[in-house]
Design an enzyme around this catalytic site. Structure first.
Site, PDB file in Angstrom:
ATOM      1  N   GLY A 101      27.717 -36.961  28.361  1.00  0.00           N
ATOM      2  CA  GLY A 101      26.941 -36.769  29.658  1.00  0.00           C
ATOM      3  C   GLY A 101      25.489 -36.627  29.628  1.00  0.00           C
ATOM      4  O   GLY A 101      24.790 -37.398  30.144  1.00  0.00           O
ATOM      5  N   HIS A 102      25.274 -35.656  28.621  1.00  0.00           N
ATOM      6  CA  HIS A 102      23.610 -35.575  28.525  1.00  0.00           C
ATOM      7  C   HIS A 102      22.897 -36.534  27.872  1.00  0.00           C
ATOM      8  O   HIS A 102      22.148 -37.185  28.277  1.00  0.00           O
ATOM      9  CB  HIS A 102      23.291 -34.176  27.435  1.00  0.00           C
ATOM     10  CG  HIS A 102      23.860 -33.097  27.772  1.00  0.00           C
ATOM     11  ND1 HIS A 102      25.097 -32.434  27.270  1.00  0.00           N
ATOM     12  CD2 HIS A 102      23.461 -32.115  28.737  1.00  0.00           C
ATOM     13  CE1 HIS A 102      25.415 -31.058  27.663  1.00  0.00           C
ATOM     14  NE2 HIS A 102      24.347 -30.971  28.758  1.00  0.00           N
ATOM     15  N   GLN A 132      22.068 -29.019  42.321  1.00  0.00           N
ATOM     16  CA  GLN A 132      20.941 -28.679  41.353  1.00  0.00           C
ATOM     17  C   GLN A 132      19.858 -29.803  41.560  1.00  0.00           C
ATOM     18  O   GLN A 132      18.701 -29.573  41.671  1.00  0.00           O
ATOM     19  CB  GLN A 132      21.200 -28.822  39.743  1.00  0.00           C
ATOM     20  CG  GLN A 132      20.404 -28.612  39.001  1.00  0.00           C
ATOM     21  CD  GLN A 132      20.735 -28.010  37.536  1.00  0.00           C
ATOM     22  OE1 GLN A 132      20.972 -27.143  37.154  1.00  0.00           O
ATOM     23  NE2 GLN A 132      20.882 -29.190  36.633  1.00  0.00           N
ATOM     24  N   SER A 175      29.459 -28.626  28.702  1.00  0.00           N
ATOM     25  CA  SER A 175      29.243 -27.999  27.447  1.00  0.00           C
ATOM     26  C   SER A 175      30.622 -26.868  27.443  1.00  0.00           C
ATOM     27  O   SER A 175      30.808 -26.483  26.558  1.00  0.00           O
ATOM     28  CB  SER A 175      27.998 -27.335  27.162  1.00  0.00           C
ATOM     29  OG  SER A 175      26.950 -28.494  27.483  1.00  0.00           O
ATOM     30  N   ARG A 176      30.792 -26.509  28.667  1.00  0.00           N
ATOM     31  CA  ARG A 176      31.964 -25.426  28.642  1.00  0.00           C
ATOM     32  C   ARG A 176      33.242 -25.927  28.390  1.00  0.00           C
ATOM     33  O   ARG A 176      34.076 -24.999  27.972  1.00  0.00           O
ATOM     34  CB  ARG A 176      31.863 -24.999  29.803  1.00  0.00           C
ATOM     35  CG  ARG A 176      30.602 -24.128  30.684  1.00  0.00           C
ATOM     36  CD  ARG A 176      30.716 -23.967  31.900  1.00  0.00           C
ATOM     37  NE  ARG A 176      29.122 -23.430  32.336  1.00  0.00           N
ATOM     38  CZ  ARG A 176      28.862 -22.403  32.571  1.00  0.00           C
ATOM     39  NH1 ARG A 176      29.677 -21.171  32.099  1.00  0.00           N
ATOM     40  NH2 ARG A 176      27.402 -21.739  32.953  1.00  0.00           N
TER      41      ARG A 176
END
Ligand code: AMP
Length: 282
Positions: A36-37, A157, A190-191
């Site tokens: 995703g990043h 966000q 990331s989680r």
């Protein structure tokens, strides 16, 4: 790829780009990077015509409302650097907390985000968006990019950051990039590496429920739809914090389909002790 720990060294590197008004793409992250990043980095370096793509890795303490969440946040810097280089990143900023928040510098951001900041993540994570606004403003002042790449994964966000950029009249275009998912639909995060095998199997129900919501909207009221979504998540062993439908532009919660031209469904749910969020334009 260059790695900078000091703000002034990154700025010296970027000076020739500033001098010539060249487009610079920026991807802020908290590390523990996944596809995703990297899709944001690739969009900046390969799809858009930026001459330089900068990423930052900084686990921002001011946006965590729980100390244990900050402590447990995964950190994989060595792997991250390899991935960023492969994705076409030219330079990475990995600053210390003191570099980002030098003692004596007032970095607090006071903006009234109205509904954008008070619903959903804003309501459930008090102070979270103040921390986000603070770090993003500071990072944008440091990097001075022309283009900022953020993921739809964190829909609220992106709207907050757009408002920030607009309020401070920063000459930066904020690009929202699509959510990258695992094969079973779970939004990359990331989680996710903290999910137990059992909850990793359960977690894709979040995506399925968003898809179902897209169909349910034809047949059910907004209230019925939200109730169905919450009970489906609960029955599937997850602990939903909210499932809400909002105006995709203002994030005002809607009570009727006709309340908004474009509707976004947003969800936060616990899979064991891991809090996951996802959303879909429906
Ligand atoms: P984070 O490291 O969680 O702060 O995320 C850094 C950036 O990557 C944010 O703009 C996120 O929205 C974006 N991002 C995180 N996960 C995904 C995903 N699955 N798809 C697209 N973008 C993502």
């Amino acid at each position: 790829m260059y790695l900078f720990k000091r703000v002034r060294d990154l700025q010296a590197f970027l000076q020739p780009f500033y001098d010539k008004n060249r487009p610079i793409g920026f991807v802020p992250t908290m590390g523990a990077l996944h596809d995703g990043h990297l899709s944001l980095v690739r969009t900046s370096s390969k799809v858009a015509n930026n001459v330089c793509t900068i990423a930052s890795i900084f686990v921002n303490p001011t946006q965590f409302n729980e100390a244990s969440d900050l402590e447990k946040y995964p950190r994989t810097p060595a792997d991250d650097l390899i991935k960023l280089a492969k994705a076409g990143c030219q330079a990475v900023l990995m600053p210390s907390v003191e570099e980002v928040y030098p003692p004596g510098l007032d970095t607090e951001v006071e903006i009234d985000f109205s509904k954008l900041g008070s619903v959903m993540e804003g309501a459930h994570r008090p102070g979270h968006f103040d921390g986000v606004a603070e770090v993003v403003k500071r990072l944008l002042e440091i990097v001075q990019p022309t283009h900022l790449y953020m993921g739809q994964k964190d829909y609220q966000q992106v709207l907050i950051v757009r408002k920030l950029v607009e309020t401070f009249r920063m000459p930066i275009s904020v690009e929202m990039c699509p959510i990258v998912r695992e094969k079973d639909g779970l939004a990359m995060s990331s989680r996710n590496i903290r999910l137990t095998p059992d909850y990793r199997i359960k977690a894709p129900l979040i995506y399925k429920t968003l898809q179902d919501a897209k169909n349910w909207i034809q047949a059910f009221s907004i209230d019925e739809l939200s109730q169905k979504a919450l009970s489906q998540l609960e029955t599937g062993g997850l602990r939903p914090e909210y499932f809400q439908l909002a105006n995709a532009q203002t994030l005002e919660l809607i009570t009727d389909q006709s309340d908004a031209k474009q509707i976004v469904a947003c969800v936060a749910a616990w899979a064991g002790d891991v809090r996951l969020i996802d959303n879909m334009i429906i």
